[in-house]
Design an enzyme around this catalytic site. Structure first.
Site, PDB file in Angstrom:
ATOM      1  N   CYS A   1       0.821  -1.213   0.000  1.00  0.00           N
ATOM      2  CA  CYS A   1       0.000   0.000   0.000  1.00  0.00           C
ATOM      3  C   CYS A   1       0.852   1.258   0.000  1.00  0.00           C
ATOM      4  O   CYS A   1       1.827   1.350   0.754  1.00  0.00           O
ATOM      5  CB  CYS A   1      -0.905   0.025   1.230  1.00  0.00           C
ATOM      6  SG  CYS A   1      -1.832  -1.491   1.518  1.00  0.00           S
ATOM      7  N   ASP A   2       0.472   2.205  -0.836  1.00  0.00           N
ATOM      8  CA  ASP A   2       1.113   3.515  -0.787  1.00  0.00           C
ATOM      9  C   ASP A   2       0.747   4.180   0.534  1.00  0.00           C
ATOM     10  O   ASP A   2      -0.423   4.227   0.919  1.00  0.00           O
ATOM     11  CB  ASP A   2       0.652   4.373  -1.965  1.00  0.00           C
ATOM     12  CG  ASP A   2       1.241   5.769  -1.929  1.00  0.00           C
ATOM     13  OD1 ASP A   2       2.413   5.893  -1.531  1.00  0.00           O
ATOM     14  OD2 ASP A   2       0.537   6.725  -2.280  1.00  0.00           O
ATOM     15  N   HIS A   3       1.744   4.700   1.218  1.00  0.00           N
ATOM     16  CA  HIS A   3       1.554   5.250   2.560  1.00  0.00           C
ATOM     17  C   HIS A   3       1.012   6.678   2.540  1.00  0.00           C
ATOM     18  O   HIS A   3       0.480   7.160   3.544  1.00  0.00           O
ATOM     19  CB  HIS A   3       2.892   5.228   3.315  1.00  0.00           C
ATOM     20  CG  HIS A   3       2.744   5.154   4.803  1.00  0.00           C
ATOM     21  ND1 HIS A   3       1.709   5.737   5.481  1.00  0.00           N
ATOM     22  CD2 HIS A   3       3.522   4.555   5.742  1.00  0.00           C
ATOM     23  CE1 HIS A   3       1.844   5.507   6.781  1.00  0.00           C
ATOM     24  NE2 HIS A   3       2.933   4.779   6.958  1.00  0.00           N
ATOM     25  N   ALA A   4       1.122   7.359   1.409  1.00  0.00           N
ATOM     26  CA  ALA A   4       0.756   8.777   1.374  1.00  0.00           C
ATOM     27  C   ALA A   4      -0.708   9.043   1.727  1.00  0.00           C
ATOM     28  O   ALA A   4      -1.000   9.951   2.500  1.00  0.00           O
ATOM     29  CB  ALA A   4       1.100   9.373   0.009  1.00  0.00           C
TER      30      ALA A   4
ATOM     31  N   TYR B   1      -3.010   7.357   3.515  1.00  0.00           N
ATOM     32  CA  TYR B   1      -3.542   6.996   4.837  1.00  0.00           C
ATOM     33  C   TYR B   1      -2.497   6.238   5.641  1.00  0.00           C
ATOM     34  O   TYR B   1      -1.505   5.741   5.113  1.00  0.00           O
ATOM     35  CB  TYR B   1      -4.822   6.163   4.694  1.00  0.00           C
ATOM     36  CG  TYR B   1      -4.645   4.832   3.992  1.00  0.00           C
ATOM     37  CD1 TYR B   1      -4.293   3.682   4.697  1.00  0.00           C
ATOM     38  CD2 TYR B   1      -4.862   4.701   2.624  1.00  0.00           C
ATOM     39  CE1 TYR B   1      -4.149   2.464   4.066  1.00  0.00           C
ATOM     40  CE2 TYR B   1      -4.730   3.482   1.984  1.00  0.00           C
ATOM     41  CZ  TYR B   1      -4.372   2.357   2.716  1.00  0.00           C
ATOM     42  OH  TYR B   1      -4.219   1.140   2.089  1.00  0.00           O
TER      43      TYR B   1
END
Length: 381
Positions: free
Chosen positions: A335-338, A340
């Protein structure tokens, strides 16, 4: 619409039963982010420095801190207080830019988070030949969670009686980071039923190729048997053709290089922009990965390693959620952290895990499981 009672309603979570409060009910009434006092911040800084400094170094640091507090620190703190008067969250924009959007190192390898699905602990130990059937059920439960958000029936989270900010839950689905030469941007396509139409298609990655299909048919979420039909079509199609171009690997590049490569793809053929938009706006990515991590409840190392550093042609590193389907019937995520923090994904995974526990990891609908010719898979060219 998927919010109306329908297929599999007997498996609905307690989270969605007779909820008195809508998911985003408290958003407008949440208090603004407070600004900590300058004195408190500097005191905490000195406490953090103390164990790592000699007596002389610490004394010198104290003098520097006092000078800062009485001088430029006072001016900066006043400006911060003024900013807080016009912004509900004075930190958010700076945090997004500095921690995520302006960072140029490959985010998929350095910023993204990922890990194993917990389901093998109680009902889904590794087993060959089960991955697609299990994936269809896992996807179905995930879509039920999306539906709870869509219809605002997911209970707002609270600390005691204090409601917490639910805004990040809007970023779990239909969200993607888009690279820029100097700075990235976050594109969020999610809408609740009250706000308007929300994208309902899924993107499937297999053998370096990308497919899409709609998760709804006649306004209803596809059942696990119907989802399984779509996944089998993708798998069979890929086994009969050579490896695809693996364009998704570009998302693991350094951010500026990826931005320029993306612009090049669009310049080659404007239709590529439409394809990229389709991937970006999808509910989430389903990655059919040939890897066999063979993890156990006592040791998730292999699966975690595969989730974070596995085949880059099968993960769209900028998507808010990549569901990784491994060939041994186990699962992971990248998952991209940006958009959430990880607790949003944990909340969703907990929900799915509870549903699988209730049904022993099986599809137990009492309704007729008729596989209909609806929502056909499309190959993204």
């Amino acid at each position: 619409m998927p919010g109306t009672p329908g297929k599999g309603e007997e498996m609905a979570s307690d989270l969605s039963q007779s909820l008195p409060k809508r998911t985003f009910k408290y958003q407008s009434s949440l208090p603004p982010l407070p600004v900590p006092s300058l004195e408190n911040s500097l005191s905490k800084y000195l406490e953090a420095v103390r164990p790592f400094a000699s007596e002389d170094e610490f004394k010198a640091t104290v003098q520097i801190v006092r000078k800062f507090q009485d001088g430029v620190g006072k001016v900066l703190h006043y400006k911060l207080l003024q900013r807080a008067k016009t912004k509900k969250n004075w930190l958010e924009e700076w945090w997004f830019d500095t921690a995520y959007l302006e960072v140029r190192i490959p985010s998929q390898l350095n910023v993204n988070f990922g890990g194993p699905g917990p389901y093998l602990e109680h009902c889904w130990p590794p087993a060959e030949g089960t991955c697609l059937e299990r994936a269809s059920l896992l996807i179905w439960h995930t879509l039920q969670y999306w539906n709870l958000l869509l219809t605002e029936r997911l209970a707002p989270q609270k600390a005691g009686k204090t409601p917490l900010d639910m805004d990040q839950f809007r970023m779990l689905f239909c969200t993607c980071k888009v690279p820029g030469v100097m700075k990235d941007t976050i594109h969020n396509y999610f809408k609740t039923e009250r706000e308007g139409p929300c994208p309902s298609h899924l993107a499937v990655m297999c053998h370096g190729r990308i497919f899409t299909f709609d998760a709804l048919c006649d306004g209803e979420i596809l059942t696990p048997p119907e989802l399984l039909r779509q996944l089998r079509f993708v798998k069979d199609r890929c086994e009969g053709e050579p490896e695809g171009d693996g364009v998704a690997a570009l998302t693991s590049e350094e951010r500026t290089r990826w931005a320029k490569a993306r612009e090049h793809l669009i310049n080659i053929d404007p239709h590529n922009k439409t394809i990229l938009e389709t991937i970006q706006s999808s509910l989430f990515i389903i990655s059919l990965d040939e890897t066999k991590p063979y993890s156990t409840p006592e040791n998730y190392t292999n699966m975690t390693l595969e989730a974070l550093t596995g085949n880059p042609t099968l993960r769209w590193g900028d998507k808010s959620y990549n569901l990784l389907v491994f060939s041994d019937g186990t699962f992971g995520s990248n998952c991209d952290h940006a958009p959430y923090d990880a607790m949003v994904l944990v909340s969703m995974c907990w929900y799915v895990d509870q549903q699988l526990r209730l049904t022993d990891g099986k599809w137990k609908s009492t309704l007729m499981q008729t596989v209909i010719d609806c929502g056909n898979v499309h190959f993204v060219r």
